[in-house]
Design a protein around this motif. Structure first.
Motif, PDB file in Angstrom:
ATOM      1  N   SER A 156       0.820  -1.202   0.000  1.00 40.44           N
ATOM      2  CA  SER A 156       0.000   0.000   0.000  1.00 40.44           C
ATOM      3  C   SER A 156       0.864   1.267   0.000  1.00 40.44           C
ATOM      4  CB  SER A 156      -0.912   0.017   1.232  1.00 40.44           C
ATOM      5  OG  SER A 156      -0.176   0.332   2.394  1.00 40.44           O
ATOM      6  N   LYS A 157       0.284   2.340  -0.518  1.00 40.37           N
ATOM      7  CA  LYS A 157       0.996   3.622  -0.530  1.00 40.37           C
ATOM      8  C   LYS A 157       1.206   4.143   0.889  1.00 40.37           C
ATOM      9  CE  LYS A 157      -0.710   4.859  -5.123  1.00 40.37           C
ATOM     10  NZ  LYS A 157      -1.531   5.814  -5.911  1.00 40.37           N
ATOM     11  N   THR A 158       0.301   3.789   1.806  1.00 42.59           N
ATOM     12  CA  THR A 158       0.472   4.185   3.201  1.00 42.59           C
ATOM     13  C   THR A 158       1.730   3.551   3.782  1.00 42.59           C
ATOM     14  OG1 THR A 158      -1.922   4.421   3.522  1.00 42.59           O
ATOM     15  CG2 THR A 158      -0.567   4.143   5.501  1.00 42.59           C
ATOM     16  N   GLN A 159       1.952   2.289   3.472  1.00 44.69           N
ATOM     17  CA  GLN A 159       3.165   1.611   3.940  1.00 44.69           C
ATOM     18  C   GLN A 159       4.415   2.212   3.302  1.00 44.69           C
ATOM     19  OE1 GLN A 159       1.387  -2.337   2.963  1.00 44.69           O
ATOM     20  NE2 GLN A 159       2.396  -3.011   4.846  1.00 44.69           N
TER      21      GLN A 159
ATOM     22  N   ARG B  65       5.253   5.406   5.037  1.00 46.15           N
ATOM     23  CA  ARG B  65       5.870   5.111   6.340  1.00 46.15           C
ATOM     24  C   ARG B  65       7.333   4.702   6.163  1.00 46.15           C
ATOM     25  NH1 ARG B  65       2.699   1.141   7.880  1.00 46.15           N
ATOM     26  NH2 ARG B  65       1.089   2.640   8.471  1.00 46.15           N
TER      27      ARG B  65
ATOM     28  N   GLY C 127       1.973  11.314   2.491  1.00 45.31           N
ATOM     29  CA  GLY C 127       0.715  10.601   2.526  1.00 45.31           C
ATOM     30  C   GLY C 127       0.531   9.793   1.269  1.00 45.31           C
ATOM     31  N   PRO C 128      -0.402   8.832   1.278  1.00 46.62           N
ATOM     32  CA  PRO C 128      -0.645   8.014   0.094  1.00 46.62           C
ATOM     33  C   PRO C 128      -1.271   8.828  -1.040  1.00 46.62           C
ATOM     34  CG  PRO C 128      -2.287   7.569   1.777  1.00 46.62           C
ATOM     35  CD  PRO C 128      -1.282   8.515   2.397  1.00 46.62           C
TER      36      PRO C 128
END
Length: 227
Positions: A195-198, A201, A226-227
């Motif tokens: 995921s883009k969130t990962q 991070r 941010g994603p």
């Protein structure tokens, strides 16, 4: 992706964004074959770059690749030819990042020796009047902070396009004479499948480790990702 011109010149093979003439190829090969005794500063990579001026591209930077870790004790700069060249991979990711709107050095060519155990180089356009971002952070933290929104924007473009620059820390940010930021060293980049969130991070964590390790101003942790 733009067509890449494959060129053979003596004992070397080149992949070029634009065809280079024999004089340019000879000049590059002279740089490849000359020894380097310079050292780089902390956070500025393992191998010092070389500089040249090519008629087709103007001032360029020539990056050689060196091995790290224990294997470097017996093999400093040779690779076995399986799949894409190390320099070709970085060249391709620079092209992809450039297309995504990320400020990167303009890729000009990649090169290798024509043998199963090969050496590799990457040629990019020189960033005029460049200086390192960590140097600015130490000299003038207040001014360095003004670049954080633009750094964040460029990293967010990488996230949007699922490009993981594995080693993106302050030392891989350069500024040119017009105070434009550039992200360098896509050697270990790859397409991110999670995921883009990962991914955001991962970028934040790598950046924070470098800030703490090299005792840079804590305010540099203020990436807005941010994603």
């Amino acid at each position: 992706m733009s067509k890449i011109h494959t060129m053979i010149h003596g004992a070397y093979a080149f992949g070029c964004r634009r065809r280079l003439n024999a004089t340019s190829l000879d000049l590059l090969i002279d740089l490849f074959e000359s020894p380097s005794t310079d050292k780089t500063a902390v956070l500025e990579g393992r191998v010092p770059p070389r500089f040249a001026v090519l008629p087709e591209a103007g001032p360029v930077v020539v990056k050689a690749y060196k091995r790290g870790g224990l294997i470097s004790l017996i093999n400093k700069d040779r690779y076995f030819k399986i799949g894409r060249l190390r320099s070709q991979r970085e060249f391709d990711f620079l092209m992809t990042a450039e297309k995504a709107g990320v400020r990167v050095p303009v890729p000009v060519a990649y090169a290798c020796t024509r043998s199963p155990f090969y050496k590799v180089w990457l040629i990019t356009k020189q960033i005029k009047d460049h200086r390192s971002f960590p140097g600015l952070c130490r000299r003038n933290p207040e001014k360095a902070m003004t670049f954080m929104p633009e750094i964040s924007r460029n990293i967010n473009s990488l996230i949007k396009n699922r490009i993981h620059h594995v080693d993106l820390h302050p030392g891989n940010i350069l500024l040119d004479g017009n105070n434009t930021i550039f992200i360098i060293d896509f050697d270990k980049a790859y397409g991110y499948s999670k995921s883009k969130t990962q991914l955001a991070r991962a970028y934040q964590n790598r950046w924070a480790r470098a800030v703490h390790k090299y005792k840079l101003p804590e305010r540099l942790l203020a990436l807005e990702l941010g994603p």
